[in-house]
Enzyme design. Structure first.
Site, short mmCIF file in Angstrom:
data_model
loop_
_atom_site.label_atom_id
_atom_site.label_comp_id
_atom_site.label_asym_id
_atom_site.label_seq_id
_atom_site.Cartn_x
_atom_site.Cartn_y
_atom_site.Cartn_z
N LYS A 67 14.88 19.29 24.08
CA LYS A 67 14.35 18.63 25.60
C LYS A 67 14.73 17.20 25.96
O LYS A 67 15.17 17.03 26.82
CB LYS A 67 12.64 18.77 25.59
CG LYS A 67 12.18 20.38 25.19
CD LYS A 67 10.72 20.24 25.14
CE LYS A 67 10.29 19.25 24.07
NZ LYS A 67 10.31 19.95 22.92
N ARG A 109 2.10 20.49 28.02
CA ARG A 109 2.37 21.33 26.67
C ARG A 109 0.99 22.22 26.68
O ARG A 109 1.02 23.02 25.57
CB ARG A 109 2.04 20.20 25.74
CG ARG A 109 3.28 20.08 25.01
CD ARG A 109 2.86 19.09 23.89
NE ARG A 109 3.98 18.94 23.00
CZ ARG A 109 4.82 18.07 22.82
NH1 ARG A 109 5.26 17.43 23.96
NH2 ARG A 109 5.87 18.18 21.99
N ARG A 139 17.50 14.61 12.38
CA ARG A 139 17.42 13.50 13.76
C ARG A 139 17.13 12.19 13.30
O ARG A 139 16.23 11.88 12.33
CB ARG A 139 16.24 14.23 14.58
CG ARG A 139 16.03 13.22 15.53
CD ARG A 139 14.97 13.53 16.80
NE ARG A 139 13.77 13.95 16.36
CZ ARG A 139 12.98 14.72 17.22
NH1 ARG A 139 13.15 14.95 18.45
NH2 ARG A 139 11.60 14.90 16.64
N ARG A 174 11.71 10.20 12.19
CA ARG A 174 10.34 9.90 12.60
C ARG A 174 9.12 10.64 11.74
O ARG A 174 9.54 11.47 10.82
CB ARG A 174 10.25 10.98 14.01
CG ARG A 174 10.24 9.86 15.11
CD ARG A 174 10.36 10.79 16.71
NE ARG A 174 9.44 11.99 16.84
CZ ARG A 174 9.78 12.83 17.80
NH1 ARG A 174 10.38 12.54 18.58
NH2 ARG A 174 8.81 13.78 17.97
N ARG A 209 3.78 21.60 13.82
CA ARG A 209 4.27 21.57 15.32
C ARG A 209 4.73 22.79 15.74
O ARG A 209 4.42 23.18 16.86
CB ARG A 209 5.31 20.49 15.37
CG ARG A 209 4.73 18.96 15.20
CD ARG A 209 5.87 17.96 14.96
NE ARG A 209 6.76 17.75 15.84
CZ ARG A 209 7.81 17.17 15.95
NH1 ARG A 209 8.44 16.45 15.10
NH2 ARG A 209 8.67 17.02 17.25
#
Ligand code: AP5
Ligand code: MG
Length: 214
Positions: free
Chosen positions: A13, A88, A127, A160, A171
């Site tokens: 996203k 969300r 990431r 992260r 998540r």
């Protein structure tokens, strides 16, 4: 043009929102980035949000909705924006609809970047995010020019906190439970568009541009 990016954590996203915003010259509004900036600056909102984010849980709607509505009321958002990570939950979507309806306005597109769970864990562990400007990279698919350093601002790149496999699993489960129902919500409104997020970043982007230019 007002666009919502939907998709699981790690679907891309943020990556696509960034590219859309550059092409159409509209702001990228990411609630996750706003929370991370608050955490970095040690604000009360940041401290509160961190407790939820580190566990892979959603920050409560009461906190999230207000910061989002304040952000999109700013001057740079008057010609449109891309919402990344908001809404969300169904209540968040309803609040946004109500606020826009009061302004005689509406969301134009809700783009679902579809990526199966199997691909997500691998993406997240690769990431890297900039500690300063929030730009994201991937060690394999979108590497920075110099390892560990942000191309845009020269600050350090980190994994992260919430990208550890255990938290990513949480998540994903929160996503299926609370966020995925938005696909049907926007489908019923006739503005849902689907793209295959497993393709290469540029291919995904080309499909989005096709949708937006119709
Ligand atoms: P947020 O920051 O929004 O995280 P997220 O939705 O979990 O999504 P990510 O940012 O992890 O993934 P992304 O889809 O943006 O993927 P990216 O482009 O980086 O939210 C974090 C937390 O904040 C939430 O868990 C929650 O606690 C809280 N929060 C935020 N908003 C909230 C709200 N509205 N309500 C309540 N709580 C809220 O891509 C991932 C990786 O893959 C990158 O490394 C990228 O380079 C790579 N990649 C991207 N596209 C491709 C591709 N096509 N091929 C190969 N690799 C790719
Ligand atoms: Mg993101």
């Amino acid at each position: 043009m007002k666009i919502i990016m939907l998709g699981a954590p790690g679907a891309g996203k943020g990556t696509q929102a960034e590219m859309i915003c550059e092409k159409y010259n509209i702001p990228h509004v990411s609630t996750g980035d706003i929370f991370r900036a608050n955490i970095k600056n040690g604000t009360k909102l940041g401290m509160e949000a961190k407790q939820y984010m580190d566990k892979g849980l959603l920050v409560p709607d009461e906190l999230t909705v207000k910061i989002l509505l304040d952000r999109v009321a700013q001057d740079d958002c008057k010609d449109g924006y891309v919402l990344d990570g908001f809404p969300r939950t169904i209540p968040q979507a309803e609040v946004l609809d109500k606020a826009l309806t009061e302004l005689n306005d509406k969301v134009d597109f809700a783009i679902n970047v579809d990526v199966p769970d199997e691909n997500i864990i691998n993406r997240m562990s690769g990431r890297r995010a900039c500690v300063s400007c929030g730009a994201t990279y991937h060690v394999e698919y979108a590497a920075p020019k110099k390892e560990g350093i942000c191309d845009k601002c020269g600050a350090e790149l980190i994994l992260r906190n919430d990208d550890k496999p255990e938290t990513v699993k949480n998540r994903l489960s929160v996503y299926h439970d609370q966020t995925q129902p938005l696909i049907e919500y926007y489908s019923k409104k006739g503005i849902l568009k689907e793209v295959d997020g497993t393709k290469a970043m540029n291919e995904v982007f080309n499909s989005i541009v096709d949708i937006l230019s119709k």
